[in-house]
Enzyme design. Structure first.
Site, mmCIF file in Angstrom:
data_model
loop_
_atom_site.group_PDB
_atom_site.id
_atom_site.type_symbol
_atom_site.label_atom_id
_atom_site.label_comp_id
_atom_site.label_asym_id
_atom_site.label_seq_id
_atom_site.Cartn_x
_atom_site.Cartn_y
_atom_site.Cartn_z
ATOM 1 C CB SER A 246 -0.996 0.092 1.344
ATOM 2 O OG SER A 246 -0.061 0.163 2.185
ATOM 3 C CE LYS A 247 -1.601 6.968 -2.769
ATOM 4 N NZ LYS A 247 -2.884 6.350 -3.018
ATOM 5 N NE ARG A 248 0.432 0.023 6.060
ATOM 6 C CZ ARG A 248 1.458 -1.008 6.660
ATOM 7 N NH1 ARG A 248 2.260 -0.665 7.041
ATOM 8 N NH2 ARG A 248 0.860 -1.847 6.391
ATOM 9 C CG HIS A 249 4.484 -1.007 2.240
ATOM 10 N ND1 HIS A 249 3.217 -1.776 2.005
ATOM 11 C CD2 HIS A 249 4.941 -1.687 3.371
ATOM 12 C CE1 HIS A 249 2.885 -2.466 3.054
ATOM 13 N NE2 HIS A 249 3.887 -2.344 3.971
ATOM 14 N N GLY A 250 5.617 3.113 0.255
ATOM 15 C CA GLY A 250 6.458 3.786 -0.641
ATOM 16 C C GLY A 250 6.156 3.563 -1.898
#
Ligand code: GLU
Length: 474
Positions: A246-250
């Protein structure tokens, strides 16, 4: 990667993105696996743009997907197919299914369907439209209706998946799929089956989020008397922490990896290893990947993104890359950072490349490592650099400058030997010379060892910078 000019076997794979955003690395890996599988079997790799969802599909997304694929070097062996343009053909096949009794017209409104579905749920039954077993009158036919696939009841649907093994569903659990909406628009599962069939696709390699669709699609193939393709559902990519990407993984989009300074061949190598293995091989060429790739090597567990590994793979491919290409790439990064540079700077970068490229794992790092090459004369020395040149250090740098001025062979190995000889003559370890020389030659920017700095800068600039530094210490 190049494509063979003529297929000699029947293998046809496809990548079928929905153009609703940029090309994500999950999609890129799916495209790569399909590409490699086709190469391995000397088959064809096709691209189909699944743009039937008119509200979500955009031209920008189509462009972004093709840009991503071409950056990765994944080119289709034929013109892309746009699914929306084939709607008439999808309707034709829906009609065939109606004629053969494998589909029926459903005249329930959306509200009626919702109410009956709720009722069925409350009674612990699966919802089935009453129209499944009801013949419409001529009058009914003029009314709005959907077309539903009439799935066989009480039948096991088994998909022999090349990655997941045999997967089994009870047909009753699958629902009578709507294949044409009331406005006549074909739905996803019908369109995919018709297109894959018409495109001659033999192997459907895609993310395992589509596994349930394989069951529905298999029933449609069977109803049409068409041979099912081989399905291969690959586990999704997870983040480094094991959670769904997801987005939080970059970074997720391919273009973000390009912007982070990874090379396309490194991305191909890394993505090929993400969920597929050939023994312990980590670093391999496109040719090796194409010779080795097969579905047996695809794992059943989700693979985790590992940025350290990606950096390691990228560093490997950077070491193998042409200096010319790296110099251009480094120049682009410097330009994108707002540095005003000209053609002579590209020449300077190219000259320095052999001495700096193994110090960088990405093109951004390569740019960081080449800042010292591009600095104009005279270098403005900061406090720290001036500190390194205080007292006897400046005298020593003066003697080094005079010695190098007499030195003709500006080759990195000869320079190394010359610096060693100089330190011996001075009766000091190189630790007494290095920091001052580095300060004078680079102003303290990241840089390789002194011989490599001198080789990177060339004779004239090296001597000039030493002079400039000595001036500033006076
Ligand atoms: N268009 C689908 C997606 O982007 C893929 C469909 C398929 O590969 O069958 O997820």
């Amino acid at each position: 990667m190049t494509s063979p000019s003529a297929p000699t076997s029947a293998v046809v794979t496809r990548f079928a993105p929905s153009p609703t955003g940029s090309l994500h690395i999950g999609g890129a890996r799916t495209a790569l696996f399909n590409h490699l599988f086709a190469r391995r079997h000397n088959g064809r790799f096709l691209v189909r743009v699944e743009d039937t969802d008119r509200e979500r599909s955009t031209d920008e997304a189509v462009k972004a997907i093709f840009d991503g694929l071409s950056w990765l070097g994944l080119f289709a062996d034929d013109e892309p197919v746009f699914q929306f343009s084939r709607a008439d053909r999808h309707r034709e096949v829906a009609n065939t299914l109606l004629e053969t009794g494998h589909a029926y017209r459903d005249f329930l409104s959306a509200d009626e369907t919702g109410a009956l579905r709720d009722q069925a749920k409350a009674e612990g039954r699966d919802f089935v439209s009453p129209w499944r077993d009801r013949d419409p009158t001529v009058d009914d036919l003029s009314k709005p209706h959907t077309v539903r696939f009439r799935r066989p009841l009480d039948q096991a649907v088994v998909v022999e998946d090349a990655v997941q093994g045999a997967v089994r569903w009870e047909s009753s659990a699958l629902d009578d799929l709507v294949i044409l909406r009331s406005d006549g628009a074909p739905t996803y599962n019908l369109a995919v089956v018709v297109d894959d069939h018409d495109m001659g696709v033999t192997h459907v390699i895609r993310g395992d989020d589509h596994l349930n669709n394989a069951a529905r699609q298999s029933l449609i193939y069977d109803a049409l008397g068409w041979t099912r393709p081989v399905f291969a559902h690959i586990p999704l990519i997870h983040g480094p922490d094991g959670a769904k990407l997801s987005k939080r993984h970059g970074a997720q989009a391919v273009h973000e990896y390009a912007e982070m300074g990874y090379l396309p061949e490194a991305m191909r190598n890394y993505l090929a290893r993400l969920g597929w293995a050939h023994g312990d091989d980590e670093l391999f060429s496109d040719e090796q990947a194409a010779a080795w790739f097969d579905l047996d090597g695809v794992g059943k567990a989700p693979s985790r993104l590992d940025f350290d590994k990606l950096a390691h793979v990228n560093a490997h491919w950077m070491r193998l890359a042409d200096d010319d290409r790296l110099a251009k790439a480094a120049l682009d990064v410097h330009l994108s950072r707002g540095h005003a540079l000209g053609p002579e700077d590209e020449a300077r970068l190219l000259h320095a490349m052999p001495f700096v490229k193994d110090r960088a794992k990405t093109l951004l790092e390569l740019a960081d490592q080449t800042v010292f090459v591009l600095k104009p004369r005279p270098l403005a020395l900061d406090e720290k650099a001036l500190g390194q040149l205080a007292g006897e250090a400046a005298d020593r740098i003066g003697r080094l400058r005079d010695r190098l001025a007499l030195f003709q062979s500006w080759d990195v190995f000869a320079l190394e030997a010359e610096l060693k000889a100089f330190a011996e003559e001075e009766g000091v370890g190189f630790g007494k010379i290095g920091p001052a020389a580095r300060a004078a030659l680079t102003g303290g920017s990241p840089s390789p060892d002194i011989a490599r700095i001198l080789a990177s800068l060339g004779r004239e600039i090296s001597l000039g910078r030493l002079d400039d530094a000595l001036q500033q210490t006076k």
